[in-house]
Design an enzyme around this catalytic site. Sequence first.
Site, PDB file in Angstrom:
ATOM      1  N   SER A 166       0.685  -1.250   0.066  1.00  0.00           N
ATOM      2  CA  SER A 166      -0.009  -0.081   0.036  1.00  0.00           C
ATOM      3  C   SER A 166       1.020   1.251  -0.006  1.00  0.00           C
ATOM      4  CB  SER A 166      -0.801  -0.036   1.352  1.00  0.00           C
ATOM      5  OG  SER A 166      -1.460   1.356   1.511  1.00  0.00           O
ATOM      6  N   TYR A 191      -0.070   0.029  10.682  1.00  0.00           N
ATOM      7  CA  TYR A 191      -0.460  -0.390   9.448  1.00  0.00           C
ATOM      8  C   TYR A 191       0.680  -0.134   8.378  1.00  0.00           C
ATOM      9  CZ  TYR A 191      -2.779   0.003   4.902  1.00  0.00           C
ATOM     10  OH  TYR A 191      -3.415  -0.452   3.525  1.00  0.00           O
TER      11      TYR A 191
END
Length: 329
Positions: A166, A191
């Site tokens: 990501s 994350y």
Amino acid sequence: MTTTSKATAGRQQPTGSPFSSAATAEDVLAGLDLSGRTAVVTGGYSGLGLETTRALTAAGATVIVPARRPDVARAALAGTGGRVVPMDLADPVSVRAAAGLIREAADRLDLLLAVAGVMATPERRVGPGWEGQFATNHLGHFLLACELYPLLAAAPDGARVVVNSSAGHALTDIRRHDPHFRTGYDKWLAYGQSKTANSLFAVHLDALGRGDGVRAFALHPGKIMTGLQREMTRREQVERGWVDDRGNVIGADFKSPSQGAATGLWAATSPLLDGRGGLYLEDCEVARVSGPDTPMDDGGVRPYALDPDGAARLWELSLAATGATPVPR
């Protein structure tokens, strides 16, 4: 930038792909016959994973979908031909059991697509106290790939491993001093670290596997509203400019789920990537290397997410944590 980093960045050269950010899963696989190919797609029953499974099965591939919620998965995959095996990425025992079922069902594996993931979750401890996002997004996929490696190496025409990272990787490198956030939890840094880990995992798996014809890629699928955002409040999503007060997606830079699945499918099948690996992709192309001050949403990949030394250190950390069967060197 070090000499090693420059050499790594130098591999991030575009291929001349005919596809763009607007390409869909159907565009990428149009005209391809994947009959006889076997793929494993984690998270292959919702969001980008479901689009991936549908596209692969429509092209003739046999697709196995490990699923934390197998009943939900079977319902979602009805009519696609996708086969479901139970698996919880955060549970090493479950991952090993799923790998055993896959080894019983297939004698080789052409594609492994690591699509499943979580984002910005509340603090959770799993296994022996692992931070939940690092465990689910990275360690579970790491263990699964190691356990399935003999099947990947047995693919007669070579195999590809495709890992969904990501743009969030730009938030942080691996926190070697405290990867499990034992000194204070930040859900976005957690994350980001897990997404950097996804990229570094692909870098080192490619280095180990290329002699066996196993090549690995990481990618940013783009901004897509799927179940990935389920742990975030409406207010958080509004403040980030993702949705309006009614929950409607706003912004022209969001992709549809099919567009979000396109880069992973391109990574899995494009002949333009033959003989290449250890790369970070976005918008159906090799991504440019971005500087430390580049805004996260401007795309590209940070050099630390490609660093082979960092990838090797993460690999050893992951082996020690999971007890995975080492991939032959």
